[in-house]
Enzyme design. Sequence first.
Site, PDB file in Angstrom:
ATOM      1  N   ASP A  40      17.505  -4.537   3.902  1.00 33.99           N
ATOM      2  CA  ASP A  40      17.987  -3.828   4.935  1.00 33.99           C
ATOM      3  C   ASP A  40      19.251  -3.678   4.763  1.00 33.99           C
ATOM      4  OD1 ASP A  40      18.153  -6.527   5.810  1.00 33.99           O
ATOM      5  OD2 ASP A  40      18.708  -5.581   7.763  1.00 33.99           O
TER       6      ASP A  40
ATOM      7  N   ASP B 276      19.885 -14.622  -3.349  1.00 37.40           N
ATOM      8  CA  ASP B 276      21.219 -14.390  -3.954  1.00 37.40           C
ATOM      9  C   ASP B 276      21.967 -15.663  -3.958  1.00 37.40           C
ATOM     10  OD1 ASP B 276      23.662 -13.012  -3.501  1.00 37.40           O
ATOM     11  OD2 ASP B 276      23.842 -13.152  -1.353  1.00 37.40           O
TER      12      ASP B 276
ATOM     13  N   GLU C  95       9.920 -13.827  -1.013  1.00 38.65           N
ATOM     14  CA  GLU C  95      11.323 -13.521  -0.696  1.00 38.65           C
ATOM     15  C   GLU C  95      11.533 -11.959  -1.274  1.00 38.65           C
ATOM     16  OE1 GLU C  95      13.609 -13.834   0.896  1.00 38.65           O
ATOM     17  OE2 GLU C  95      14.191 -15.763   1.390  1.00 38.65           O
TER      18      GLU C  95
ATOM     19  N   PHE D  29      25.312  -5.381  -3.362  1.00 42.42           N
ATOM     20  CA  PHE D  29      24.281  -5.265  -2.320  1.00 42.42           C
ATOM     21  C   PHE D  29      23.389  -3.992  -2.447  1.00 42.42           C
ATOM     22  CE2 PHE D  29      23.099  -3.930   2.299  1.00 42.42           C
ATOM     23  CZ  PHE D  29      22.981  -5.444   2.868  1.00 42.42           C
ATOM     24  N   VAL D  30      22.149  -4.407  -2.276  1.00 42.53           N
ATOM     25  CA  VAL D  30      20.937  -3.264  -2.380  1.00 42.53           C
ATOM     26  C   VAL D  30      20.051  -3.323  -1.127  1.00 42.53           C
ATOM     27  CG1 VAL D  30      20.912  -3.561  -4.815  1.00 42.53           C
ATOM     28  CG2 VAL D  30      19.491  -5.324  -3.482  1.00 42.53           C
TER      29      VAL D  30
END
Length: 179
Positions: free
Chosen positions: A163, A107, A103, A156-157
């Site tokens: 993406d 999250d 992965e 969020f990265v």
Amino acid sequence: MSEKVTLLDKTFVKYITADKIDEAIAKVAADIMLEYRYDDPILLITLNGAIVFAVDLLKQLDFPCRISCVKLSSYSGTESTGTINSLIGLNEDIRGKRILILEDIVDTGRTYVHLHKMLMDAGAKDVRIATMTMKPEAYKADLPVHYVGFSIPNKFVVGRGLDYDGYGRNLPDIYQVES
Ligand code: 5GP
């Protein structure tokens, strides 16, 4: 690469450099070698995000193994939708095999739980996971996450396969959304 990137309507700030990511992946690869070198496992790449991590990792695994791919989707923009769609399914016999899921990020863990059940139901001997990044504060599942490159905050990265609405996967570093 630059310290900041703009993708669509958001700006992202460099958070983990490519060198550090390479080091973390080398460590994960070494741990995987110890566990799987005699077991002929199947490494299951979750498309599209894990492609970049998988390519970097696989080159460092010096033992017999095969790869397969699945495509699941639970994200829209920067939010998890809570519903997991199977876009490309598993198309091989995995009965009695050890499966290592690859992965890009774990999250909430919903995708992992979904995949774990699907693989165990299909007769896998055991299922583990190796992830480039994980957000421990967001993780809600009971399953152990076995190999983790980086534990990161719940922001969020993008980059290194991750993406924002399709953009940013090609960035060699990981960037965090600007607050
Ligand atoms: P989970 O099912 O564990 O909640 O979410 C896993 C999936 O959500 C990942 O495979 C990835 O596609 C997406 N995701 C979760 N957090 C992020 C993030 O910070 N950035 C990106 N680009 N995707 C994320």
